[in-house]
Design a protein around this motif. Structure first.
Motif, mmCIF file in Angstrom:
data_model
loop_
_atom_site.group_PDB
_atom_site.id
_atom_site.type_symbol
_atom_site.label_atom_id
_atom_site.label_comp_id
_atom_site.label_asym_id
_atom_site.label_seq_id
_atom_site.Cartn_x
_atom_site.Cartn_y
_atom_site.Cartn_z
ATOM 1 N N LEU A 164 -19.439 31.286 32.205
ATOM 2 C CA LEU A 164 -18.195 31.655 31.523
ATOM 3 C C LEU A 164 -17.007 30.918 32.126
ATOM 4 N N ASP A 205 -17.101 28.055 33.710
ATOM 5 C CA ASP A 205 -17.235 26.652 33.322
ATOM 6 C C ASP A 205 -16.715 26.410 31.910
ATOM 7 N N GLU A 206 -16.994 27.334 31.011
ATOM 8 C CA GLU A 206 -16.640 27.154 29.603
ATOM 9 C C GLU A 206 -15.196 27.543 29.289
ATOM 10 N N ALA A 207 -14.747 28.649 29.885
ATOM 11 C CA ALA A 207 -13.447 29.206 29.504
ATOM 12 C C ALA A 207 -12.372 29.034 30.567
ATOM 13 N N GLY A 208 -12.745 28.551 31.758
ATOM 14 C CA GLY A 208 -11.768 28.391 32.822
ATOM 15 C C GLY A 208 -11.415 29.722 33.463
ATOM 16 N N THR A 209 -10.568 29.654 34.446
ATOM 17 C CA THR A 209 -10.186 30.872 35.159
ATOM 18 C C THR A 209 -9.427 31.835 34.252
ATOM 19 N N GLU A 210 -8.658 31.290 33.297
ATOM 20 C CA GLU A 210 -7.885 32.151 32.403
ATOM 21 C C GLU A 210 -8.797 32.951 31.479
ATOM 22 N N GLY A 211 -9.960 32.386 31.149
ATOM 23 C CA GLY A 211 -10.865 33.058 30.226
ATOM 24 C C GLY A 211 -11.850 33.991 30.894
ATOM 25 N N PHE A 212 -11.805 34.050 32.231
ATOM 26 C CA PHE A 212 -12.750 34.914 32.931
ATOM 27 C C PHE A 212 -12.166 36.307 33.120
ATOM 28 N N ALA A 227 -14.687 39.930 29.135
ATOM 29 C CA ALA A 227 -15.280 38.743 28.515
ATOM 30 C C ALA A 227 -16.715 38.547 28.975
ATOM 31 N N ARG A 248 -20.182 38.583 26.739
ATOM 32 C CA ARG A 248 -21.147 37.485 26.814
ATOM 33 C C ARG A 248 -22.567 38.016 27.055
#
Length: 219
Positions: free
Chosen positions: A25, A27-34, A38, A42
């Motif tokens: 997650l 890797d895909e969404a960056g720190t902002e997306g973690f 979320a 997933r």
């Protein structure tokens, strides 16, 4: 009633499974997306399900840190002189984090508490430095100095290849543009990315400086 065969509707959770999906997650969404929400989406579970396996967000990130550092070999500190071991460790460390660049800013600012496998890796490093003659109070500063350079170099590995392309402004900065072309030519001749040249120059300078510092301390 016969038992249904096939993949379960929700994954069987464990600390390792949660960590792998958390790293994917990031890797895909960056720190902002973690976030835990979320990550739960997933995995197809409720966030509360995590607490049967981990203590919370920080524990998940500790497990993520372990996953990344698992690929960093530090065994050479028990076999080689400290400076040779440091060079080999730096190459492996850089490769491990270059594979997960969004994790750098997240993990670099979090305590290593809970990441036992990472701590064991560090223990090999500091034991090798002490064996090499470094005073105890200097061991962590030496390791962190090298580690900071490695993490910056890992980011440089994944930077856009045209980072220093001055484009239509090249005529305004002829010396800069010429040196960028010279670097790119040298990298191409060696069959390596330009970031490798910077890493080798910087690492050699740091290790050489540390050797001189240790000689001064010994004197």
């Amino acid at each position: 009633m016969s038992r249904r065969v096939g993949r379960p509707a929700t994954p069987v959770l464990s600390r390792e499974v949660i960590a792998r999906e958390a790293l994917a997650l990031i890797d895909e969404a960056g720190t902002e997306g973690f976030s835990l929400a979320a990550l739960a989406r997933r995995l197809g579970v409720r966030p509360s399900s995590f607490y049967n396996h981990v203590a919370g967000r920080d524990d998940i990130l500790a497990a993520v840190r372990e996953l990344v550092s698992d690929s960093i070999d530090a065994s050479m500190f028990g076999e080689l002189p400290w400076d040779e071991a440091m060079v080999r460790w730096a190459h492996g460390y850089r490769a491990a984090f270059a594979a997960h660049p969004p994790a750098i800013s997240l993990l670099a600012t979090l305590p290593v508490t809970g990441a036992l496998r990472t701590l064991r890796m560090y223990d090999q490093v500091v034991t090798g430095l002490e064996r090499g003659g470094w005073p105890a109070e200097m061991v962590i500063p030496v390791m962190v100095a090298v580690e900071s350079f490695i993490l910056g170099s890992a980011l440089d590995m994944v930077a856009p290849p045209d980072m220093f392309d001055s484009g239509p402004l090249a005529a305004e900065v002829p010396a800069f543009a010429a040196t960028v072309r010279a670097r790119d030519g040298a990298a191409a001749a060696r069959g390596r990315p330009p970031a490798d040249l910077s890493f080798e120059v910087g690492l050699a300078a740091i290790i050489d400086g540390l050797r001189r510092t240790l000689r001064t301390l010994a004197a």
